[in-house]
Design a protein around this motif. Structure first.
Motif, PDB file in Angstrom:
ATOM      1  N   MET A  50       5.033   2.795   9.987  1.00  0.00           N
ATOM      2  CA  MET A  50       4.705   3.980   9.182  1.00  0.00           C
ATOM      3  C   MET A  50       4.196   3.578   7.802  1.00  0.00           C
ATOM      4  O   MET A  50       3.284   4.205   7.261  1.00  0.00           O
ATOM      5  N   PHE A  51       4.778   2.533   7.226  1.00  0.00           N
ATOM      6  CA  PHE A  51       4.298   2.025   5.946  1.00  0.00           C
ATOM      7  C   PHE A  51       2.833   1.601   6.077  1.00  0.00           C
ATOM      8  O   PHE A  51       1.997   1.931   5.231  1.00  0.00           O
ATOM      9  N   GLY A  52       2.512   0.883   7.136  1.00  0.00           N
ATOM     10  CA  GLY A  52       1.139   0.449   7.360  1.00  0.00           C
ATOM     11  C   GLY A  52       0.179   1.612   7.552  1.00  0.00           C
ATOM     12  O   GLY A  52      -0.923   1.627   6.992  1.00  0.00           O
ATOM     13  N   VAL A  53       0.606   2.614   8.321  1.00  0.00           N
ATOM     14  CA  VAL A  53      -0.240   3.788   8.563  1.00  0.00           C
ATOM     15  C   VAL A  53      -0.481   4.544   7.264  1.00  0.00           C
ATOM     16  O   VAL A  53      -1.622   4.906   6.938  1.00  0.00           O
ATOM     17  N   ARG A  54       0.577   4.773   6.503  1.00  0.00           N
ATOM     18  CA  ARG A  54       0.437   5.522   5.240  1.00  0.00           C
ATOM     19  C   ARG A  54      -0.412   4.756   4.227  1.00  0.00           C
ATOM     20  O   ARG A  54      -1.224   5.356   3.513  1.00  0.00           O
ATOM     21  N   THR A  55      -0.224   3.455   4.176  1.00  0.00           N
ATOM     22  CA  THR A  55      -1.023   2.638   3.258  1.00  0.00           C
ATOM     23  C   THR A  55      -2.500   2.708   3.642  1.00  0.00           C
ATOM     24  O   THR A  55      -3.362   2.874   2.776  1.00  0.00           O
ATOM     25  N   GLN A  56      -2.787   2.605   4.938  1.00  0.00           N
ATOM     26  CA  GLN A  56      -4.174   2.683   5.404  1.00  0.00           C
ATOM     27  C   GLN A  56      -4.779   4.050   5.086  1.00  0.00           C
ATOM     28  O   GLN A  56      -5.947   4.143   4.706  1.00  0.00           O
ATOM     29  N   GLN A  57      -3.993   5.107   5.199  1.00  0.00           N
ATOM     30  CA  GLN A  57      -4.486   6.447   4.859  1.00  0.00           C
ATOM     31  C   GLN A  57      -4.884   6.525   3.386  1.00  0.00           C
ATOM     32  O   GLN A  57      -5.896   7.136   3.040  1.00  0.00           O
ATOM     33  N   LEU A  58      -4.086   5.890   2.523  1.00  0.00           N
ATOM     34  CA  LEU A  58      -4.417   5.898   1.089  1.00  0.00           C
ATOM     35  C   LEU A  58      -5.667   5.065   0.816  1.00  0.00           C
ATOM     36  O   LEU A  58      -6.492   5.445  -0.027  1.00  0.00           O
ATOM     37  N   VAL A  59      -5.819   3.942   1.523  1.00  0.00           N
ATOM     38  CA  VAL A  59      -7.031   3.132   1.367  1.00  0.00           C
ATOM     39  C   VAL A  59      -8.250   3.969   1.741  1.00  0.00           C
ATOM     40  O   VAL A  59      -9.252   4.001   1.009  1.00  0.00           O
ATOM     41  N   LEU A  62      -8.988   6.576  -0.948  1.00  0.00           N
ATOM     42  CA  LEU A  62      -9.620   5.979  -2.125  1.00  0.00           C
ATOM     43  C   LEU A  62     -11.059   5.575  -1.832  1.00  0.00           C
ATOM     44  O   LEU A  62     -11.925   5.698  -2.703  1.00  0.00           O
ATOM     45  N   GLU A  63     -11.329   5.126  -0.623  1.00  0.00           N
ATOM     46  CA  GLU A  63     -12.714   4.800  -0.249  1.00  0.00           C
ATOM     47  C   GLU A  63     -13.595   6.049  -0.280  1.00  0.00           C
ATOM     48  O   GLU A  63     -14.701   6.010  -0.818  1.00  0.00           O
ATOM     49  N   ARG A  64     -13.086   7.146   0.289  1.00  0.00           N
ATOM     50  CA  ARG A  64     -13.855   8.399   0.275  1.00  0.00           C
ATOM     51  C   ARG A  64     -14.126   8.870  -1.143  1.00  0.00           C
ATOM     52  O   ARG A  64     -15.183   9.412  -1.437  1.00  0.00           O
ATOM     53  N   GLU A  65     -13.152   8.673  -2.036  1.00  0.00           N
ATOM     54  CA  GLU A  65     -13.287   9.094  -3.430  1.00  0.00           C
ATOM     55  C   GLU A  65     -14.020   8.054  -4.272  1.00  0.00           C
ATOM     56  O   GLU A  65     -14.192   8.248  -5.470  1.00  0.00           O
ATOM     57  N   ASP A  66     -14.407   6.950  -3.660  1.00  0.00           N
ATOM     58  CA  ASP A  66     -15.087   5.845  -4.338  1.00  0.00           C
ATOM     59  C   ASP A  66     -14.247   5.319  -5.507  1.00  0.00           C
ATOM     60  O   ASP A  66     -14.776   5.008  -6.577  1.00  0.00           O
ATOM     61  N   SER A 103       0.507   8.895 -11.399  1.00  0.00           N
ATOM     62  CA  SER A 103      -0.732   8.732 -10.648  1.00  0.00           C
ATOM     63  C   SER A 103      -0.526   7.797  -9.456  1.00  0.00           C
ATOM     64  O   SER A 103      -0.298   6.599  -9.634  1.00  0.00           O
ATOM     65  N   TRP A 104      -0.625   8.353  -8.258  1.00  0.00           N
ATOM     66  CA  TRP A 104      -0.475   7.495  -7.077  1.00  0.00           C
ATOM     67  C   TRP A 104      -1.610   6.484  -6.999  1.00  0.00           C
ATOM     68  O   TRP A 104      -1.423   5.370  -6.520  1.00  0.00           O
ATOM     69  N   ARG A 105      -2.782   6.862  -7.506  1.00  0.00           N
ATOM     70  CA  ARG A 105      -3.924   5.954  -7.477  1.00  0.00           C
ATOM     71  C   ARG A 105      -3.652   4.713  -8.334  1.00  0.00           C
ATOM     72  O   ARG A 105      -3.949   3.588  -7.936  1.00  0.00           O
ATOM     73  N   ALA A 106      -3.091   4.936  -9.523  1.00  0.00           N
ATOM     74  CA  ALA A 106      -2.769   3.811 -10.406  1.00  0.00           C
ATOM     75  C   ALA A 106      -1.707   2.916  -9.756  1.00  0.00           C
ATOM     76  O   ALA A 106      -1.809   1.687  -9.803  1.00  0.00           O
TER      77      ALA A 106
END
Length: 145
Positions: A50-59, A62-66, A103-106
């Motif tokens: 689940m950690f891997g799946v959630r991390t990949q979702q955030l990647v 962030l890619e979509r948001e550039d 900020s989750w992004r930071a």
């Protein structure tokens, strides 16, 4: 590796049942221990997946948001970033988190910086914080760092 661990857990579980069914006190004790071991192992496996799946979702988000950081650090022959370069870049990501701890992004970028610097334990902690903050943001809850 996850499939091999799952097979191992099933086999250990089968042996545990066989020990319990012997009716001998020591066999029952060993069986109970062997039943608990696969349960803990399965929990750990699911948690890591689940950690891997959630991390990949955030990647991907962030890619979509550039906003995914560009990986332009010089690399060693192993493919890992050079430590000095990673440490120099790390400071900016740390300051970004200090500027906005909600900020989750930071936090995510800080996790990537920790990983590049070779600190896997702190990288995972920062990524877990990013996952929690993003979940709170998505559900409309106030962020809690």
């Amino acid at each position: 590796m996850a499939v091999l661990l799952a097979v191992y857990l099933v086999l250990v579980g089968q042996r545990a049942v066989m020990f319990v069914m012997t009716g001998e006190p020591i066999g029952i004790a060993i069986g109970v221990f062997l039943i608990v071991l696969p349960i803990v192992g399965a929990w750990a496996l699911v948690r890591e997946l689940m950690f891997g799946v959630r991390t990949q979702q955030l990647v991907e988000r962030l890619e979509r948001e550039d906003e995914l950081p560009v990986d332009d650090l010089p690399k060693r022959p192993s493919g890992r970033p050079e430590r000095a370069a990673a440490d120099a870049e790390f400071e900016q990501y740390r300051l970004d988190v200090e500027a906005d701890e909600t900020s989750w992004r930071a936090w995510f970028r800080l996790g990537l910086a920790y990983d590049a610097s070779g600190d896997r334990r702190r990288a995972r902690a920062a990524l877990r914080t990013a996952i929690a903050l993003e979940r709170d943001e998505r559900k409309g809850r106030p962020a809690s760092a």
